[in-house]
Design a protein around this motif. Structure first.
Motif, short mmCIF file in Angstrom:
data_model
loop_
_atom_site.label_atom_id
_atom_site.label_comp_id
_atom_site.label_asym_id
_atom_site.label_seq_id
_atom_site.Cartn_x
_atom_site.Cartn_y
_atom_site.Cartn_z
N ARG A 37 0.99 -0.79 0.27
CA ARG A 37 0.09 0.53 0.24
C ARG A 37 0.87 1.40 -0.09
NH1 ARG A 37 -3.68 -3.44 4.67
NH2 ARG A 37 -5.37 -4.12 2.82
N SER A 41 1.44 4.12 -3.10
CA SER A 41 0.91 5.02 -2.58
C SER A 41 2.04 6.37 -3.48
CB SER A 41 0.37 5.60 -1.88
OG SER A 41 -0.74 5.00 -0.76
N CYS A 46 0.21 9.18 -3.67
CA CYS A 46 -1.26 10.06 -2.68
C CYS A 46 -0.22 10.28 -1.09
CB CYS A 46 -1.82 9.34 -2.66
SG CYS A 46 -3.38 8.70 -1.28
N CYS A 49 -2.84 8.61 2.18
CA CYS A 49 -2.99 7.53 1.63
C CYS A 49 -1.20 6.74 2.06
CB CYS A 49 -2.33 6.68 0.71
SG CYS A 49 -5.24 6.39 -0.20
N ASN A 134 -6.05 5.53 -3.61
CA ASN A 134 -4.74 6.61 -4.27
C ASN A 134 -5.59 7.69 -5.38
OD1 ASN A 134 -2.11 4.65 -4.48
ND2 ASN A 134 -3.27 5.27 -2.25
#
Length: 162
Positions: A37, A41, A46, A49, A134
């Motif tokens: 993740r 991201s 992002c 996130c 995202n």
């Protein structure tokens, strides 16, 4: 925030949350999922996130140095990331940058060498989910300062970016 997608389209948020729950119930390790993740991201830029998943990874006991260098995992010292983590990060990059990579055979072979077919499916869904989150957070400008449990500098504006 440009549009509060959580309030204005709750069925969409609930659908992504159900996908996350399915991934959570998969045989994949939660720490590995947090690394994936974070990597997606990073690629997608992002901030929301990244803040969330760094916080969550630290809560799982992830070492700060690994979090600091996950963007450069390929250059990290041997053994810092396990073969499964390396394959997952490679697959994450291939799918996140799909127009550029085409999710080539070498990327798939790497993931296939250390994950079962069920795990590959779950990992792929996890990558699909984080890329979806995202795009919501970046596109609609979800404010990082809205997250609970962050260690933000004391002079951070509570209103977040516009």
């Amino acid at each position: 925030m440009r549009v509060d997608y959580r309030k204005l389209f709750p069925h969409g948020v609930q659908a992504l949350a159900r996908l996350e729950q399915a991934v959570h119930e998969s045989p994949l390790d939660g720490s590995l999922l947090e690394l994936v993740r974070i990597r997606a991201s990073q690629i997608n830029g992002c901030a929301y996130c990244l803040a969330m998943h760094h916080r969550d990874a630290r809560a799982r006991g992830e070492h700060q140095t690994r979090l600091d260098i996950v963007a450069a995992w390929r250059e990290a010292d041997a053994g810092l990331f396990t073969p499964r983590e390396q394959a997952a990060l490679r697959w994450c990059e291939a799918l996140t940058e799909l127009p550029r990579t085409g999710a080539g055979e070498a990327d798939y072979a790497a993931v296939e060498s250390v994950f079962s077919p069920e795990e590959i499916a779950a990992l792929t869904f996890a990558i699909v989910a984080i890329n979806g989150w995202n795009r919501l957070a970046v596109g609609l400008r979800a404010p990082v300062t809205g997250l609970d449990g962050l260690d933000l500098p004391p002079n951070t504006s509570a209103s977040g970016p516009s």
